[in-house]
Design an enzyme around this catalytic site. Structure first.
Site, short mmCIF file in Angstrom:
data_model
loop_
_atom_site.label_atom_id
_atom_site.label_comp_id
_atom_site.label_asym_id
_atom_site.label_seq_id
_atom_site.Cartn_x
_atom_site.Cartn_y
_atom_site.Cartn_z
N CYS A 39 64.36 31.37 -41.98
CA CYS A 39 65.47 31.57 -42.66
C CYS A 39 66.59 31.62 -41.80
O CYS A 39 66.67 32.06 -40.61
CB CYS A 39 65.28 33.24 -43.12
SG CYS A 39 66.61 34.03 -43.87
N ASP B 138 59.29 30.92 -43.12
CA ASP B 138 59.18 30.71 -44.60
C ASP B 138 58.09 29.56 -44.49
O ASP B 138 58.08 28.62 -43.86
CB ASP B 138 60.61 29.91 -45.24
CG ASP B 138 61.68 31.17 -45.16
OD1 ASP B 138 61.33 32.15 -45.78
OD2 ASP B 138 62.78 30.84 -45.04
N VAL C 102 57.35 5.05 -45.35
CA VAL C 102 57.53 5.66 -44.35
C VAL C 102 55.98 6.02 -43.92
O VAL C 102 55.02 6.00 -44.67
CB VAL C 102 58.06 7.45 -44.65
CG1 VAL C 102 57.27 7.89 -45.92
CG2 VAL C 102 58.12 8.25 -43.33
N GLU C 103 55.70 5.99 -42.55
CA GLU C 103 54.27 5.86 -41.98
C GLU C 103 53.98 7.68 -41.97
O GLU C 103 54.73 8.56 -41.61
CB GLU C 103 54.33 5.58 -40.64
CG GLU C 103 53.17 5.51 -39.99
CD GLU C 103 52.62 6.63 -39.56
OE1 GLU C 103 51.41 7.03 -39.75
OE2 GLU C 103 53.39 7.38 -38.54
N SER C 104 52.82 8.00 -42.50
CA SER C 104 52.33 9.41 -42.64
C SER C 104 52.30 10.26 -41.49
O SER C 104 52.72 11.39 -41.78
CB SER C 104 51.11 9.44 -43.40
OG SER C 104 50.16 8.68 -42.51
N HIS D 231 65.99 27.54 -48.34
CA HIS D 231 64.85 26.55 -48.85
C HIS D 231 65.38 25.26 -49.66
O HIS D 231 64.95 24.14 -49.29
CB HIS D 231 63.88 27.16 -49.81
CG HIS D 231 63.48 28.38 -49.32
ND1 HIS D 231 63.54 29.69 -49.94
CD2 HIS D 231 62.78 28.73 -48.34
CE1 HIS D 231 62.74 30.49 -49.44
NE2 HIS D 231 62.23 29.87 -48.37
N GLU D 232 66.37 25.47 -50.32
CA GLU D 232 67.38 24.35 -50.84
C GLU D 232 67.75 23.34 -50.01
O GLU D 232 67.62 22.13 -50.16
CB GLU D 232 68.32 24.84 -51.93
CG GLU D 232 67.98 26.02 -53.02
CD GLU D 232 67.73 27.42 -52.43
OE1 GLU D 232 67.57 28.23 -53.14
OE2 GLU D 232 67.97 27.65 -51.12
#
Length: 165
Positions: free
Chosen positions: A56, A63, A78-80, A97-98
């Site tokens: 936060c 969070d 994208v490589e994992s 969060h947003e």
């Protein structure tokens, strides 16, 4: 036996590396890509990331979320493992969060230029409220732009219950 040529894997340096360096501060530079061998068709790639953590920005409290990333690749993917390390780099990153979900989506758009992408964070409750930001993008001027609009309008049609969190 692999169907990948060595030159297709040149940018993949983290996978199989036993000396992985875990970064605790936001680090988009760890993201790696490889060529999409199936550009002739649309298909979804979905990552379920149940251990996402950020901070936060006001309180510094952690969070926790499950982050879902779904995309229709274009030329590169994208490589994992690099994605895992990238998401881990949010551990000490302070943002709402947003903001975190939009940062992730923006970084992946910049990295891959996907046909379509959506990022959905399902954060655990803090203060009795859970926040589930959803963001998406469709390549402008294509059918994916329309798809993004449709999915935005219909993304969460089912009310939350205790058993679908």
């Amino acid at each position: 036996m692999t169907t990948r040529k060595p030159e297709e894997l040149e940018g993949v340096t983290l996978l199989g590396n036993q000396g992985t360096n875990y970064l605790f501060d936001y680090a988009p530079q760890v993201l790696e890509t490889f060529p999409n061998k199936h550009t002739n068709r649309d298909y979804f790639v979905k990552f379920n990331c149940p251990e996402f953590t950020s901070l936060c920005p006001q309180t510094g409290q952690p969070d926790f979320a499950t982050v879902y990333i779904s995309y229709i690749p274009n030329e590169i993917m994208v490589e994992s493992k690099s994605l895992k390390l990238y998401l881990f780099s949010f551990r000490n990153h302070g943002d709402f969060h947003e903001d975190c979900m939009n940062i992730i989506m923006n970084d992946l758009i910049e990295l891959m230029d996907p046909r379509y992408i959506e990022v959905w964070g399902k954060f655990t409750p803090r203060g009795g409220i859970s926040i589930d930001p959803y963001t998406n993008y469709g390549k402008p001027g294509t059918k994916y732009e329309e798809m993004a609009s449709y999915r935005m309008m219909n993304h969460d049609m089912y009310p939350e219950t205790i058993d679908n969190r």
